[in-house]
Design an enzyme around this catalytic site. Structure first.
Site, short mmCIF file in Angstrom:
data_model
loop_
_atom_site.label_atom_id
_atom_site.label_comp_id
_atom_site.label_asym_id
_atom_site.label_seq_id
_atom_site.Cartn_x
_atom_site.Cartn_y
_atom_site.Cartn_z
N CYS A 103 -0.86 6.35 9.13
CA CYS A 103 -1.25 5.09 8.48
C CYS A 103 -2.34 5.41 7.47
O CYS A 103 -2.30 6.44 6.82
CB CYS A 103 -1.69 4.07 9.53
SG CYS A 103 -3.02 4.64 10.60
N ARG A 105 0.84 -1.20 0.00
CA ARG A 105 0.00 0.00 0.00
C ARG A 105 0.87 1.25 0.00
O ARG A 105 0.60 2.22 -0.72
CB ARG A 105 -0.93 0.01 1.21
CG ARG A 105 -2.02 -1.04 1.16
CD ARG A 105 -2.93 -0.95 2.36
NE ARG A 105 -3.74 0.27 2.34
CZ ARG A 105 -4.45 0.71 3.38
NH1 ARG A 105 -4.43 0.06 4.53
NH2 ARG A 105 -5.17 1.81 3.26
#
Length: 268
Positions: free
Chosen positions: A225, A173
């Protein structure tokens, strides 16, 4: 060194317990588990109902306002004199999220229970009855130095502040190879990557040599995050390791992409 994590045998007398069990895949699971059985005296804090400002558009699990957080701790009957132990299912990001919020609100004696509910349930009474505490009125000592806003991160990206951005998501990611949740793949420009799951060891969390070699105690660090949840474990383990200049960008990647561009690939 800041004491962040405790084992069950380190818990002192007259503890206050906060149950934060949750599932990102099933948002009702944590409250269901709490109703089925929890540590006697525990209250329940839900990631989305209690620990996020879901009315905000600043990311998927936005930062609480100070007013919201003050209301939460006061109606929970907490005081600065309490020794507070936060638990989840063990090795998860939800207890660290609550711990971070309590540290932001200035609570001096708050800890994450390594091993989570399963470890506690072996040593402490379990009940289905909900505890009722008298509401408190507090003058909170806000710790603004552990919080980073989108504007703070933009100054870092623009080179106006010498701060290391640390992306806690999975490497794929971060690199922009795939993005299962947010509409744009990649990472905040200049960020390094360290997948938070690397600090998991079974149902416990702890700093390790790989993380400590990625960032040094001399650096100022902002952890983020996807939505601000899994950044909390990295913040917690860095604090446990004695890092002092660390902040969390609670809006995180899901907030950043509403306004600014991203990078793909990897920063060494």
């Amino acid at each position: 060194m800041t004491k962040v994590f405790v084992t069950v045998d380190e818990i002192v007398e007259k503890p206050r317990f906060i149950d934060t069990r949750f599932s990102l895949a099933n948002v009702d699971e944590g409250r269901t588990l709490f109703a089925q059985g929890h540590i006697d005296g525990a209250i329940y804090w839900d990631l989305e109902r209690d620990l996020s400002n879901m009315e905000s558009s600043n990311g998927r699990h936005p930062m609480l306002t100070k007013e919201q957080l003050q209301s939460l701790v006061e109606r929970s009957g907490l005081s600065y004199e309490d020794t507070i132990y936060v638990y989840d299912q063990g090795g998860s990001p939800f207890a660290p999220r609550a711990w971070y919020m309590l540290k932001y609100a200035g609570f001096p004696n708050v800890y994450i229970v390594n091993g989570g509910y399963p470890a506690l349930a072996e040593e402490f009474p379990v009940t289905t009855e909900e505890a009722d505490y008298q509401e408190t009125q507090l003058m909170l000592d806000w710790q603004d130095g552990i919080y980073a806003s989108r504007d703070d991160v933009k100054r870092i990206v623009d080179g106006l502040e010498k701060v290391t951005l640390l992306d806690a998501r999975a490497t794929g990611r971060y690199r922009g190879e795939h993005e299962p949740i947010d509409p744009i793949a990649g990472h905040i420009p200049t960020a390094k990557n360290f997948d938070w799951e690397q600090v998991k060891k079974g149902s416990t969390l702890a700093p390790n040599d790989v993380l400590l070699s990625k960032v040094s105690k001399d650096e100022e660090i902002v952890v983020y995050c996807g939505s601000g949840v899994t950044a909390s474990p990295l913040f917690a383990v860095l604090a446990e390791a004695g890092y002092e200049n660390i902040r969390v960008y609670v809006g995180s990647y899901s907030d950043w992409i509403t306004t600014y561009d991203v990078e793909v690939g990897e920063n060494i």
